[in-house]
Design a protein around this motif. Structure first.
Motif: not given
Length: 291
Positions: A142-143, A207-210, A227-230, A234-236
């Motif tokens: 996910v992003m 963007i972090a992809i984790i 303070d971050l959100k998915m 949009q999933t991969f």
């Protein structure tokens, strides 16, 4: 003349007896060598190596909710508890060792560690190089962005020129490099998923992809990453996790898979997963899965 014939016959019988004795010795020696080779092969098996040590050295990286340092200063997390429960079934002591994820296979083959047990995605390429257990958890990539940008990166066009970060050697990196969605983004690797989140938090990356499972442990109210959100919808790369061991370790694999099935069947695996809000990520596991 009779004496000469008797002498020759006696000699022939001696040669025959010696030949028979030699054949018996050769057979006995071959059998002995075969037994020795079998014993040596057994003694040199990967499971024998682990069992003789009495410990299983487990390669990990730190990320919630899999392996992380709790408020009491001790290692905790789903993988930590799961590995401990499996090792208890096997009669060995777990020893957790932090590794660089990008060097995980090198560490494994050098016997610095005995297995990789840290959200390892099962892929065909990895199965060629390592023995991997039954899948025990479902996941996807996910992003993660700053909360105020949660609606900013919905399409490939939105991501064009964005600074993207993922852990080197991870499924996230494969997505960043291989998905058309990120074709025109600027990709930079980091040495851990935790670093990826820090990059976004500090504004160094957009963007972090984790791993999705990581968001469950980190993007919660009151956490350092609140303070971050998915990015929604949009999933991969849907995937499953497995435990990786050195190639050609059939006995180890049999024992590991039997332990996984037992913990799943008696509800212990589900209990551990529920503790870390991961119960919905556990796939169905049955005895036939090990065949």
């Amino acid at each position: 003349m009779k004496k000469i014939l008797a002498f020759l016959m006696a000699g022939a019988m001696s040669v025959t007896a010696l030949a028979g004795c030699s054949a018996k010795n050769d057979t006995s020696s071959a059998a002995s060598d075969g037994a020795t080779s079998a014993a040596a092969a057994d003694a040199n098996s990967d499971w024998a190596y682990i069992e003789n040590k009495g410990t299983m050295t487990i390669g990990i990286t730190y990320f919630e909710p899999m392996n992380y340092i709790g408020e009491d200063g001790k290692l905790t997390g789903f993988e930590t508890d799961f590995a401990t429960a499996v090792c208890e079934e096997l009669g060995v002591t777990p020893q957790f060792q932090e590794i660089e994820w990008d060097s995980k296979e090198i560490e494994l083959n050098a016997k610095t560690i005995d297995c990789i047990w840290n959200g390892l995605t099962i892929t065909e390429e990895r199965e060629k190089n390592m023995d991997i257990s039954l899948p025990y958890m479902q996941n996807e990539q996910v992003m993660v962005v700053k909360a105020e940008n949660a609606d900013k990166y919905k399409t490939a066009e939105d991501v064009k020129g964005a600074k993207v970060v993922a852990e080197a050697g991870s499924a996230g990196e494969e997505v960043a490099k291989g998905e058309d969605f990120f074709k025109e983004a600027e990709y930079t690797p980091a040495d851990s998923q935790a670093k990826c989140l820090l990059e976004v938090k500090s504004g160094t990356s957009d963007i972090a992809i984790i791993d999705y499972v990581m968001t469950i442990g980190t993007l919660r109210s009151g956490s350092d990453y609140a303070d971050l959100k998915m990015v929604e919808d949009q999933t991969f790369s849907p995937e499953v996790y497995g435990i990786a061991f050195r190639k050609n370790s059939p006995e180890t694999m049999e024992k590991i898979n039997e332990a996984i099935i037992k913990l799943y069947t008696d509800g212990k695996l589900s209990e551990i997963a529920e503790k870390y809000n991961l119960k919905d990520q556990i796939p169905k596991i049955n005895a036939d899965s090990a065949d």
